[in-house]
Design an enzyme around this catalytic site. Structure first.
Site, mmCIF file in Angstrom:
data_model
loop_
_atom_site.group_PDB
_atom_site.id
_atom_site.type_symbol
_atom_site.label_atom_id
_atom_site.label_comp_id
_atom_site.label_asym_id
_atom_site.label_seq_id
_atom_site.Cartn_x
_atom_site.Cartn_y
_atom_site.Cartn_z
ATOM 1 N N HIS A 232 0.839 -1.215 0.000
ATOM 2 C CA HIS A 232 0.000 0.000 0.000
ATOM 3 C C HIS A 232 0.864 1.253 0.000
ATOM 4 O O HIS A 232 2.018 1.213 0.410
ATOM 5 C CB HIS A 232 -0.849 0.105 1.275
ATOM 6 C CG HIS A 232 -1.545 -1.147 1.696
ATOM 7 N ND1 HIS A 232 -1.320 -1.741 2.904
ATOM 8 C CD2 HIS A 232 -2.483 -1.886 1.052
ATOM 9 C CE1 HIS A 232 -2.098 -2.822 3.006
ATOM 10 N NE2 HIS A 232 -2.801 -2.928 1.901
ATOM 11 N N HIS B 242 1.238 4.551 2.130
ATOM 12 C CA HIS B 242 0.887 5.082 3.452
ATOM 13 C C HIS B 242 1.155 6.584 3.482
ATOM 14 O O HIS B 242 1.813 7.131 2.603
ATOM 15 C CB HIS B 242 1.659 4.342 4.541
ATOM 16 C CG HIS B 242 1.120 2.958 4.800
ATOM 17 N ND1 HIS B 242 0.639 2.570 6.026
ATOM 18 C CD2 HIS B 242 0.974 1.889 3.972
ATOM 19 C CE1 HIS B 242 0.233 1.300 5.945
ATOM 20 N NE2 HIS B 242 0.426 0.864 4.713
ATOM 21 N N HIS C 55 -2.927 4.287 6.010
ATOM 22 C CA HIS C 55 -3.011 4.342 4.551
ATOM 23 C C HIS C 55 -3.240 5.781 4.109
ATOM 24 O O HIS C 55 -3.977 6.531 4.766
ATOM 25 C CB HIS C 55 -4.175 3.481 4.048
ATOM 26 C CG HIS C 55 -3.900 2.013 4.137
ATOM 27 N ND1 HIS C 55 -4.617 1.083 3.443
ATOM 28 C CD2 HIS C 55 -2.962 1.342 4.822
ATOM 29 C CE1 HIS C 55 -4.139 -0.122 3.714
ATOM 30 N NE2 HIS C 55 -3.127 0.010 4.563
ATOM 31 N N HIS D 289 -11.013 1.375 3.290
ATOM 32 C CA HIS D 289 -10.158 0.402 2.619
ATOM 33 C C HIS D 289 -11.057 -0.648 1.964
ATOM 34 O O HIS D 289 -12.075 -1.016 2.558
ATOM 35 C CB HIS D 289 -9.248 -0.243 3.675
ATOM 36 C CG HIS D 289 -8.280 -1.211 3.095
ATOM 37 N ND1 HIS D 289 -7.125 -0.807 2.453
ATOM 38 C CD2 HIS D 289 -8.302 -2.562 3.031
ATOM 39 C CE1 HIS D 289 -6.477 -1.885 2.041
ATOM 40 N NE2 HIS D 289 -7.169 -2.952 2.374
ATOM 41 N N HIS E 220 -8.610 3.253 -1.067
ATOM 42 C CA HIS E 220 -7.596 4.306 -0.989
ATOM 43 C C HIS E 220 -6.805 4.309 -2.297
ATOM 44 O O HIS E 220 -6.651 3.246 -2.917
ATOM 45 C CB HIS E 220 -6.659 4.035 0.196
ATOM 46 C CG HIS E 220 -7.385 3.872 1.497
ATOM 47 N ND1 HIS E 220 -7.076 2.897 2.424
ATOM 48 C CD2 HIS E 220 -8.430 4.573 2.006
ATOM 49 C CE1 HIS E 220 -7.891 3.009 3.457
ATOM 50 N NE2 HIS E 220 -8.725 4.011 3.230
ATOM 51 N N ASP F 240 -4.047 1.542 -2.563
ATOM 52 C CA ASP F 240 -4.339 0.150 -2.201
ATOM 53 C C ASP F 240 -4.015 -0.728 -3.406
ATOM 54 O O ASP F 240 -4.878 -0.982 -4.255
ATOM 55 C CB ASP F 240 -5.810 0.003 -1.781
ATOM 56 C CG ASP F 240 -6.092 0.614 -0.426
ATOM 57 O OD1 ASP F 240 -5.125 0.849 0.325
ATOM 58 O OD2 ASP F 240 -7.273 0.858 -0.120
ATOM 59 N N HIS G 286 3.924 -5.482 3.308
ATOM 60 C CA HIS G 286 3.489 -6.152 4.536
ATOM 61 C C HIS G 286 3.866 -7.628 4.562
ATOM 62 O O HIS G 286 4.083 -8.256 3.525
ATOM 63 C CB HIS G 286 1.972 -6.027 4.674
ATOM 64 C CG HIS G 286 1.528 -4.641 5.007
ATOM 65 N ND1 HIS G 286 1.348 -4.212 6.297
ATOM 66 C CD2 HIS G 286 1.257 -3.571 4.208
ATOM 67 C CE1 HIS G 286 0.968 -2.938 6.281
ATOM 68 N NE2 HIS G 286 0.908 -2.532 5.021
ATOM 69 N N ARG H 218 4.834 -4.585 9.049
ATOM 70 C CA ARG H 218 5.444 -3.838 7.941
ATOM 71 C C ARG H 218 6.884 -4.318 7.776
ATOM 72 O O ARG H 218 7.748 -4.013 8.597
ATOM 73 C CB ARG H 218 5.388 -2.349 8.233
ATOM 74 C CG ARG H 218 3.946 -1.884 8.447
ATOM 75 C CD ARG H 218 3.806 -0.417 8.745
ATOM 76 N NE ARG H 218 2.402 -0.087 9.007
ATOM 77 C CZ ARG H 218 1.933 1.132 9.129
ATOM 78 N NH1 ARG H 218 2.752 2.179 9.026
ATOM 79 N NH2 ARG H 218 0.649 1.343 9.352
#
Ligand SMILES: [Cu+2]
Ligand SMILES: [Zn+2]
Length: 252
Positions: free
Chosen positions: A126, A128, A143, A151, A154, A157, A193, A216
């Protein structure tokens, strides 16, 4: 507003107060004796020139295919500074290309360092909110969500990416994020992630916030770059596809 109907206000001592207002009105050009009129005419002229340059620049950028009109950005992915030693050290490069401001974005995701499992896991990526990653990827915040959407709606995404032999090699098109305008992702973070994004179907509030994608592992800040890294990645991508086609033909 007639020039003569501003008695008193046009004394030289009132320059700084009036200039911003007078600069927006066309003033008579036949009053060269007034220091205010020449100054405000100068301002008005400057405004016209800046507007013309701005229009020229945005028009050129808005013509898809014109040489040099596409926008490019790069993000050099590094393992999070706060990474648990048990977690894989993922690094690589994410490249973005947008033919013109407002056009769909495309991206190359080029990552290494995942555990080399045979049947690929899927990992979420994503954009952020923040671009300061010095204490670790947690500092990237939530995000990037400029329109207060849930979500997975976004702009950054990007969904899930299959890992094969510890690597991600993926081209994606039609992405909603932008490299220009008030919602540009330049200066914000890309986060890789440890887990899979549930794409808002997790049934809990967190799912509509971040997709429960887990820790993360790695991150980077999106920065503007020239067209060469993209050209190189596109060439490598085409060669990889050709090799795969050739080997499929030999196997058949
Ligand atoms: Cu994320
Ligand atoms: Zn999201």
């Amino acid at each position: 507003v007639p020039w003569t109907s501003l008695p008193g206000l046009l004394r030289p001592s009132c320059h700084s107060f009036l200039d911003p207002f007078l600069g927006t009105f066309p003033l008579p050009a036949d009053r060269p004796e007034s220091p205010i009129s020449s100054f405000t005419l100068g301002l008005s002229d400057m405004h016209d020139k800046v507007t013309a340059i701005w229009q020229q620049l945005t028009q050129r950028a808005a013509e898809p295919g014109a040489p040099g009109s596409a926008l490019h950005a790069a993000c050099r992915v590094q393992p999070s500074a706060s990474l648990d030693p048990a977690q894989p050290r993922v690094s690589g490069l994410v490249l973005f290309r947008q033919p013109a401001p407002g056009a769909p974005l495309e991206a190359f995701f080029h990552l290494d360092g995942f555990p080399a499992e045979r049947n690929g896991s899927r990992r979420a990526i994503h954009v952020h909110r923040f671009g300061d990653l010095s204490p670790g990827c947690e500092a990237a915040g939530p995000h990037y969500n400029p329109r207060a959407a849930p979500h997975p709606h976004h702009p950054g995404d990007f969904g899930n990416f299959a890992v094969r032999d510890g690597r991600v090699r993926k081209h994606r098109g039609g992405l909603a994020a932008s490299l220009a305008g008030p919602h540009s992702i330049v200066g914000r973070a890309v986060v890789v992630h440890a887990g899979e994004d549930d794409l808002g179907r997790g049934g809990d509030p967190a799912s509509l916030d971040h997709g429960n994608a887990g820790r993360r592992l790695a991150c980077c800040v999106v920065g503007v770059c020239g067209p060469l890294p993209w050209a190189r990645a596109a060439r490598e991508h085409a060669e990889r596809r050709k090799r795969r086609r050739d080997s499929d033909c030999q196997a058949a």
